[in-house]
Scaffold this motif. Sequence first.
Motif, PDB file in Angstrom:
ATOM      1  N   GLY A 169      -2.551  -4.970   5.389  1.00  0.00           N
ATOM      2  CA  GLY A 169      -1.705  -4.516   4.301  1.00  0.00           C
ATOM      3  C   GLY A 169      -0.281  -4.259   4.755  1.00  0.00           C
ATOM      4  O   GLY A 169       0.091  -4.529   5.900  1.00  0.00           O
ATOM      5  N   VAL A 176       0.840  -1.202   0.000  1.00  0.00           N
ATOM      6  CA  VAL A 176       0.000   0.000   0.000  1.00  0.00           C
ATOM      7  C   VAL A 176       0.875   1.252   0.000  1.00  0.00           C
ATOM      8  O   VAL A 176       1.831   1.361   0.767  1.00  0.00           O
ATOM      9  CB  VAL A 176      -0.924   0.019   1.239  1.00  0.00           C
ATOM     10  N   VAL A 236      -2.518  -0.964  -3.813  1.00  0.00           N
ATOM     11  CA  VAL A 236      -3.539  -0.048  -3.310  1.00  0.00           C
ATOM     12  C   VAL A 236      -2.881   1.298  -3.042  1.00  0.00           C
ATOM     13  O   VAL A 236      -1.743   1.360  -2.557  1.00  0.00           O
ATOM     14  CB  VAL A 236      -4.192  -0.566  -2.007  1.00  0.00           C
ATOM     15  N   ILE A 284      -2.743   0.588   8.093  1.00  0.00           N
ATOM     16  CA  ILE A 284      -2.439  -0.344   7.000  1.00  0.00           C
ATOM     17  C   ILE A 284      -2.065  -1.716   7.563  1.00  0.00           C
ATOM     18  O   ILE A 284      -2.565  -2.752   7.104  1.00  0.00           O
ATOM     19  CB  ILE A 284      -1.303   0.214   6.127  1.00  0.00           C
TER      20      ILE A 284
END
Length: 336
Positions: free
Chosen positions: A245, A217, A271, A240
């Motif tokens: 992530g 991310v 992302v 995150i």
Amino acid sequence: MRRTTRQRAALGSALAATLLLSACGAEVDADSGSKASGASKKVTVKRCGEPVEYTTPKRAVAYEGGSADKLFSLGLTKHVHGYVMPPANPPVSESPWASEYAKVKMLSDDLLNKELVVEAKSDFVVAGWNSGFSDQRGITPAILDKLGIQSFMHTESCFNYPKHPEKVTPFKALYSDLERLGEIFKVEKKADEVVTGLKKRVSAVESKAPKGDRVPVFLYDSGTDQPFTAGSQVPPNDIIKSAGGRNIFDGLDERWTQVNWEAVTKAEPEVVIIFDYGDMPAKKKIEFLKKSPHTKELPAVKKNNFFVLDYNEGISGPRNIDGLEKFGKYLRELKG
């Protein structure tokens, strides 16, 4: 410290359901407030790594939404004189504590400064280091100490505070702030309830995080020639991570920091989190990333995998957990 608006301004989720109801009328704990002359009793609490003696504040001034939210979440509205809300901050009407903001004064929509605090006859100021308190602008805890005005800094911002640095993960910093403010205002029981509730919500998201390799991310704050992003020492990193992530810049031992587009490209993020604030709305940032030669071929951009994070969900405050819950849901529903 972030570039753009954060430098200019020093720079509705379960939280509303669980915390807002109790934020409206909590009083100082009867058991702790009655000890040794109650509110007048001094208590020693750390301000970053520095032990400081506090008396219970009666005219607190909060800088930015994160500071005010922390106080309101503990039911301390009656102890808050007012707030300073720079342009980066979204309207307070969007806050879970909008009704509490309405009960206190908006003192300024610009930078925090010493004159404002003195004029307000404040006895307590809550802000971050380099995001509110600033050597350059002449308002620091040391300066306020000499004026007899108490101050408190977000632990998340203590990472590079001179002489008294303190480094913990961003969510732990949030919990620490609420617990320390609970001690200062003698509402320890309320603080414990709030922190326990936040921790349970974090655990719930973590338990549902996607299995397997963590999705890379990239948080896009701002910048065209070079991007500004989140290192490991600010709340989005924990958002995150807890959602399942991996912040592509979690290896940077920094807060808000500048990187280069080559590093973003090499990391191939799946992302992109758009940090939404100030005079460049999220839509414009997304348009830039779709057109820029540096980013238009990124996997996240080609798949249109954009998640918008509200300003007050990204700076230290209870709304971090709102942002986590929303991002956790986003990752769980993300298509391959």
